[in-house]
Design a protein around this motif. Sequence first.
Motif, PDB file in Angstrom:
ATOM      1  N   ALA A 104      26.439   5.570  56.760  1.00 47.94           N
ATOM      2  CA  ALA A 104      26.721   4.809  55.545  1.00 47.94           C
ATOM      3  C   ALA A 104      28.051   4.073  55.660  1.00 47.94           C
ATOM      4  N   SER A 121      25.678   8.557  50.593  1.00 46.62           N
ATOM      5  CA  SER A 121      26.231   7.549  49.705  1.00 46.62           C
ATOM      6  C   SER A 121      27.378   6.805  50.381  1.00 46.62           C
ATOM      7  N   ALA A 154      29.663   5.544  48.586  1.00 46.25           N
ATOM      8  CA  ALA A 154      30.800   5.799  47.702  1.00 46.25           C
ATOM      9  C   ALA A 154      31.698   6.860  48.331  1.00 46.25           C
ATOM     10  N   GLU A 185      27.626  13.024  48.845  1.00 47.24           N
ATOM     11  CA  GLU A 185      26.488  12.706  47.986  1.00 47.24           C
ATOM     12  C   GLU A 185      25.395  11.994  48.783  1.00 47.24           C
ATOM     13  N   ALA A 215      22.343   9.212  49.477  1.00 45.21           N
ATOM     14  CA  ALA A 215      22.259   7.776  49.241  1.00 45.21           C
ATOM     15  C   ALA A 215      21.640   7.502  47.870  1.00 45.21           C
ATOM     16  N   GLU A 216      22.143   6.452  47.214  1.00 44.61           N
ATOM     17  CA  GLU A 216      21.657   6.132  45.867  1.00 44.61           C
ATOM     18  C   GLU A 216      20.183   5.717  45.871  1.00 44.61           C
TER      19      GLU A 216
END
Length: 377
Positions: free
Chosen positions: A17, A41, A43, A176, A178-179
């Motif tokens: 990511a 994620s 983020a 987290e 991945a969205e």
Amino acid sequence: MSDTLPLSGFRIGVTAARKVEEQIALLQRRGAEVEWAPALSVAPNHVDEASLRAATEQVLAQPVDMLLATTGIGMRTWFDRAEQWGLLPDLLDRLRSAEILARGPKSVGALRRRGLRELWAPASESFDDVLQHLRGRDLGGLRIVVQEHGQSLSMAAHALRRQGAEVLTVTVYRVEAAEDPQPMFKLVDLIADRALDAVTFTAAPAVAAVMQAATSTGRRDEVVAAFQADVVASCVGPVTAAAFEGWGVPTIYPDRSRLAAMVKQLEHELPARRAGLTIELAGGHQLLLRGDGSLDTVLLDGVEVRLSPTPGAVLQALVANPGVVVSRQAMLPMLPSGTAGSEHAVEMAVARLRSALGTATVQTVVKRGYRLAVAGS
């Protein structure tokens, strides 16, 4: 792309990511077709400020005998937050008197930046080797602080408690997922359908994310089988590779845990697998594997040797990283279905492989597993 490029004609999945543009560019410049599916994620890692501060205050409450530092980003984030809270001087005082074991160079760098020195760090950069370093020691009465990485280390903490230690885990951040899961579902289908030549992994949580997606779509067994036979699981280092052990998936990783080194390894590995791989064994012997990846027949010093599925599965695990130790537990899931599910079955399979290729071909590494006896090992 020119056909002379080393990865021309190869299709490679990328699960990273972060720093993904750099990795994709490295692969495409070598001719590869890239399928990108972020497993995690993009983020920043999630930090629970309240929980981290509470854990920090617990650390400060009593003397610390030992610190296990697992990640550079984790230690840096912890120290930075402690500094914001005005707790850093007290935290450093507590840790300065402790025996510090660091998992790898990044955690060592984060410690030294704050004036702390590690007593020991494994060359492998593996947390399992940190735990192995402590096995057999009397930890009774010792207060050990374990800095967690993006995934829980609760099992490691339980193991240390069984040795008599009081263990406090400090969760600095959590990774987290991945969205958008759709690219990952597509990647799982490509792996299961054996439409990729390799998939790259730069973090252990990414392995867990792929296997979770494979389980969710009902294709887990197909994904495992594909990784065991046709799709190369390429990891940035041994820590990431270790996440595959429980699945019986052979992996490759470079000597240095660096992105460019991982891509460079693929540059040699994939063409060699397609053309047929020659391994120089100890004692001047030469083992030639077929280019299609099948191990039912190999050439030893030019002589054809036929292997049944069980010893072939063991050889598959050993040739994925020639000369690297593979544990019995990691080999067990790779044995053909119907094989007795015990480490004794692995021992019998190794014995049959030695019978076929010579007793000196496979070395036993006491309490760790087996490795292929390659030249120079």
